[in-house]
Motif scaffolding. Structure first.
Motif, PDB file in Angstrom:
ATOM      1  N   GLU A 139      26.038  15.012  25.305  1.00  0.00           N
ATOM      2  CA  GLU A 139      25.789  13.719  25.944  1.00  0.00           C
ATOM      3  C   GLU A 139      24.982  12.793  25.049  1.00  0.00           C
ATOM      4  O   GLU A 139      25.170  11.585  25.045  1.00  0.00           O
ATOM      5  N   GLY A 140      24.060  13.406  24.298  1.00  0.00           N
ATOM      6  CA  GLY A 140      23.206  12.590  23.439  1.00  0.00           C
ATOM      7  C   GLY A 140      23.916  12.134  22.174  1.00  0.00           C
ATOM      8  O   GLY A 140      23.479  11.197  21.519  1.00  0.00           O
ATOM      9  N   TYR A 141      25.038  12.780  21.852  1.00  0.00           N
ATOM     10  CA  TYR A 141      25.700  12.490  20.584  1.00  0.00           C
ATOM     11  C   TYR A 141      26.522  11.203  20.661  1.00  0.00           C
ATOM     12  O   TYR A 141      27.354  11.048  21.550  1.00  0.00           O
ATOM     13  N   GLY A 142      26.263  10.288  19.758  1.00  0.00           N
ATOM     14  CA  GLY A 142      27.057   9.058  19.722  1.00  0.00           C
ATOM     15  C   GLY A 142      28.095   9.140  18.622  1.00  0.00           C
ATOM     16  O   GLY A 142      29.248   9.465  18.840  1.00  0.00           O
ATOM     17  N   LYS A 150      32.255  16.821  18.431  1.00  0.00           N
ATOM     18  CA  LYS A 150      32.228  16.827  19.896  1.00  0.00           C
ATOM     19  C   LYS A 150      32.971  18.046  20.435  1.00  0.00           C
ATOM     20  O   LYS A 150      32.507  18.699  21.380  1.00  0.00           O
ATOM     21  N   ALA A 151      34.105  18.365  19.812  1.00  0.00           N
ATOM     22  CA  ALA A 151      34.871  19.538  20.242  1.00  0.00           C
ATOM     23  C   ALA A 151      34.051  20.802  20.023  1.00  0.00           C
ATOM     24  O   ALA A 151      34.015  21.694  20.877  1.00  0.00           O
ATOM     25  N   LEU A 152      33.353  20.838  18.890  1.00  0.00           N
ATOM     26  CA  LEU A 152      32.534  22.004  18.565  1.00  0.00           C
ATOM     27  C   LEU A 152      31.417  22.184  19.592  1.00  0.00           C
ATOM     28  O   LEU A 152      31.193  23.279  20.112  1.00  0.00           O
ATOM     29  N   LEU A 153      30.719  21.067  19.894  1.00  0.00           N
ATOM     30  CA  LEU A 153      29.616  21.140  20.865  1.00  0.00           C
ATOM     31  C   LEU A 153      30.135  21.588  22.228  1.00  0.00           C
ATOM     32  O   LEU A 153      29.470  22.325  22.947  1.00  0.00           O
ATOM     33  N   GLU A 154      31.346  21.118  22.562  1.00  0.00           N
ATOM     34  CA  GLU A 154      31.907  21.455  23.864  1.00  0.00           C
ATOM     35  C   GLU A 154      32.208  22.955  23.958  1.00  0.00           C
ATOM     36  O   GLU A 154      31.855  23.601  24.948  1.00  0.00           O
ATOM     37  N   THR A 155      32.847  23.485  22.901  1.00  0.00           N
ATOM     38  CA  THR A 155      33.190  24.909  22.945  1.00  0.00           C
ATOM     39  C   THR A 155      31.936  25.769  22.930  1.00  0.00           C
ATOM     40  O   THR A 155      31.935  26.873  23.461  1.00  0.00           O
ATOM     41  N   MET A 156      30.862  25.250  22.310  1.00  0.00           N
ATOM     42  CA  MET A 156      29.626  26.027  22.291  1.00  0.00           C
ATOM     43  C   MET A 156      28.840  25.843  23.586  1.00  0.00           C
ATOM     44  O   MET A 156      27.804  26.488  23.784  1.00  0.00           O
TER      45      MET A 156
END
Lengths: 292, 287
Positions: free
Chosen positions: B150-153, B137-143
């Motif tokens: 949002e889709g990631y559970g 989640k942190a990785l997706l956020e920084t990218m």
């Protein structure tokens, strides 16, 4: 074909197997050990290095008055452990002895061995709840005893009690004693038994001085299985104790479900250390006896 | 020892053995009978008629729990675990026939996995996947991929964390069986094959594999049945969905009618069908 080449092939063949244990056993255990020193807020884990979780686990244990929760839980788990170990050992030894030394044809031996092991492949929870119609308030045993006029009101401690927990453990896990002990007994040279008898040993003396020492490996392996299962259990104690009896495994399970990971991890590390010490002690104990 | 009159201890131990078998199977038979309880019947004897009522109730689902879906999930997971257990144990078994650096370490690791308290393994895997989730989640956020975020559970699931948890339990059994098989394996067959000009692969494919096929079927059965009943290692490592035994464990404290016995009968029938199928297949392969 050089040694090096076959070594490389062996590595290739073993790698997927080794990877599973690296990813799903070694790494998780390292994480458990690491997280046991972390902090947690309501929604996230905070890396740290403190003994606070361990101090919390033993909170109040230095009081001389009443036992703290952790020690009480361990005592209760040890009690189950000793009882179940002793009962499964005696039953497992007798069953394995009967199969190995009294059943004469190999066909009958195989068949009876399979009869003993088949339930192992059926659901544990089902085998637990299958005691309900027998032990419940209106179960077969209470109805039978009341019908005979031996008791006026149903016996309450038959189900969802310490008794039913031990009963279920014995029911589920005696197999783990039978198989290794039977395996050890089948390797005993029958001439040794003849020799003991010819030298004038009684049946008991032969069993105690020849069969038991030679079945040692099987007895230790079976004991390790039973002890580690009971020490970490939360399913059997949960279902058969009516979710009322505490156990170390249950503490970890409850803390995990409340997302208190660092506390659960600290408890897991303590459980692991104690279980390993028990296994180590067990092997030592038997070794010492052999030295005497 | 083999001839002559039976000693008295024989009769005593035969009684113990008989009592033990009754103790093993008696309760199972009881719930098998009670699962055919009539619609008015309860959790205990007497039987109030004989019917398939509780099987029908089971089929309709129990309250909020979708038994059929859990059943399908457990079958699917069991099948995948079976496949992995057979292939990975076979590979490891073949590797252990040769000497390789780290073989002792690998052997003791898998034995340790077998006797490790399951709750500890389960907690560890649960923790691992939670940390993976946090990191991803942190990785997706920084990218800046908020759509994906949002889709990631969670990475936890039937075929990730639960599969791994099951394999830590089934693979040690698979390895022990393969070691026992290869201990008794006569290398003369392979030598004969290579003397006759067979390549390594040919001698494996046409000589070794047919000889060990029945044992591989046995390993497969271990894989499926152990996975089919697994609770302790799965409990903290599966996320939102549940397997059948986990649902069953939950139902023990809420369901108070014989539908739970019907469920018990169904799962036991599956276990027995797998065992029967295994024995039949082994017989065919041993021909």
């Amino acid at each position: 074909m050089g040694v090096k080449k076959s070594g490389a092939l062996a590595w290739l063949q073993a790698t997927p197997f080794a990877l599973v244990f690296l990813l799903f056993l070694v790494l998780p255990l390292v994480l458990v050990a690491a997280v046991s020193t972390w902090h947690a807020s309501d929604y996230e884990l905070i890396p740290a290095f403190s003994a606070q979780n361990y101090i919390d686990v033993f909170n109040g244990c230095l009081n001389t008055g009443e036992l703290c929760v952790t020690l009480k839980t361990y005592l209760s788990t040890f009690k189950f452990c000793v009882l179940v170990w002793a009962i499964t050992l005696v039953i497992g030894f007798m069953v394995a002895y009967f199969l190995a030394f009294h059943v004469r044809s190999v066909g009958a031996q195989t068949l009876l061995f399979i009869v003993c092991t088949v339930p192992f492949w059926t659901s544990n929870v089902i085998r637990m709840i299958s005691w309900v119609p027998l032990l419940g308030r209106n179960g077969v045993i209470n109805q039978g005893l009341q019908g005979l006029g031996l008791i006026d009101s149903p016996i309450e401690w038959l189900l969802f009690s310490n008794f039913s927990v031990v009963l279920a453990f014995v029911h589920l896990y005696t197999m783990f004693m039978i198989v290794p002990i039977f395996n050890s007994m089948m390797r005993i040279d029958r001439a040794l038994i003849e020799a003991a008898r010819d030298s004038g040993a009684s049946g008991w003396q032969t069993v105690w001085n020849v069969v038991v020492p030679l079945s040692r490996t099987g007895i230790i392996i079976g004991s390790i299985f039973v002890i580690t299962i009971v020490m970490g259990d939360f399913v059997t104690i949960g279902v058969m104790g009516g979710q009322q009896i505490a156990s170390v495994g249950k503490i970890i399970q409850v803390q995990t479900s409340y997302l208190q990971f660092p506390m659960a991890a600290a408890n897991a590390v303590i459980l692991l250390v104690i279980t390993l010490m028990m296994i180590w002690g067990l092997t030592r104990l038997v070794d010492i006896r052999k030295e005497l | 020892m083999r001839e002559g009159k039976r000693p008295r201890s024989f009769y005593a131990l035969a009684i113990v053995f008989g009592a033990f078998v009754l103790f093993l199977y008696g309760p199972m038979i009881t719930i098998f009978v009670l699962s055919f309880q009539g619609p008015e019947g309860g959790l205990t004897f007497p039987m109030r008629g004989v019917s398939l009522h509780w099987f029908a109730k089971l089929w309709e689902g129990m309250g909020v729990v979708d038994i059929a879906a859990a059943f399908r999930r457990s079958v699917a997971l069991g099948a995948v675990v079976m496949l992995f257990t057979v292939l990975l144990s076979l590979g490891a078994g073949l590797a252990f026939r040769k000497k390789f650096a780290g073989s002792a370490l690998l052997f003791y690791t898998s034995v340790a996995s077998l006797i490790m308290p399951s709750i500890v393994v389960s907690l560890g895997i649960g923790l691992q996947f939670r940390l993976i989730d946090t990191a991803l989640k942190a990785l997706l956020e920084t990218m800046g991929l908020s759509g994906l975020l949002e889709g990631y559970g969670t990475a936890m699931g039937l075929f990730t964390s639960a599969l791994g948890a099951h394999l830590t339990w089934t693979l040690p059994f698979g390895l022990l069986i393969m070691l026992a098989v290869f201990n008794r394996f006569n290398p003369a067959y392979e030598e004969a094959a290579s003397d006759l000009g067979a390549t390594k692969w040919q001698s494996f494919r046409h000589v070794v594999l047919p000889l060990i096929a029945p044992s591989l079927v046995g390993v497969g059965m271990f894989g499926f049945t152990l996975s089919w009943d697994e609770i302790a290692r799965t409990s903290q490592a599966i996320g939102d969905v549940n397997t059948l035994p986990l649902e069953l464990q939950g139902l023990t404290s809420t369901v108070t009618n014989p539908a739970i016995y019907a469920l018990g009968t169904v799962t036991t029938v599956v276990s027995f069908a797998v065992m029967g199928g295994t024995l039949a297949l082994m017989k065919v392969l041993r021909r």
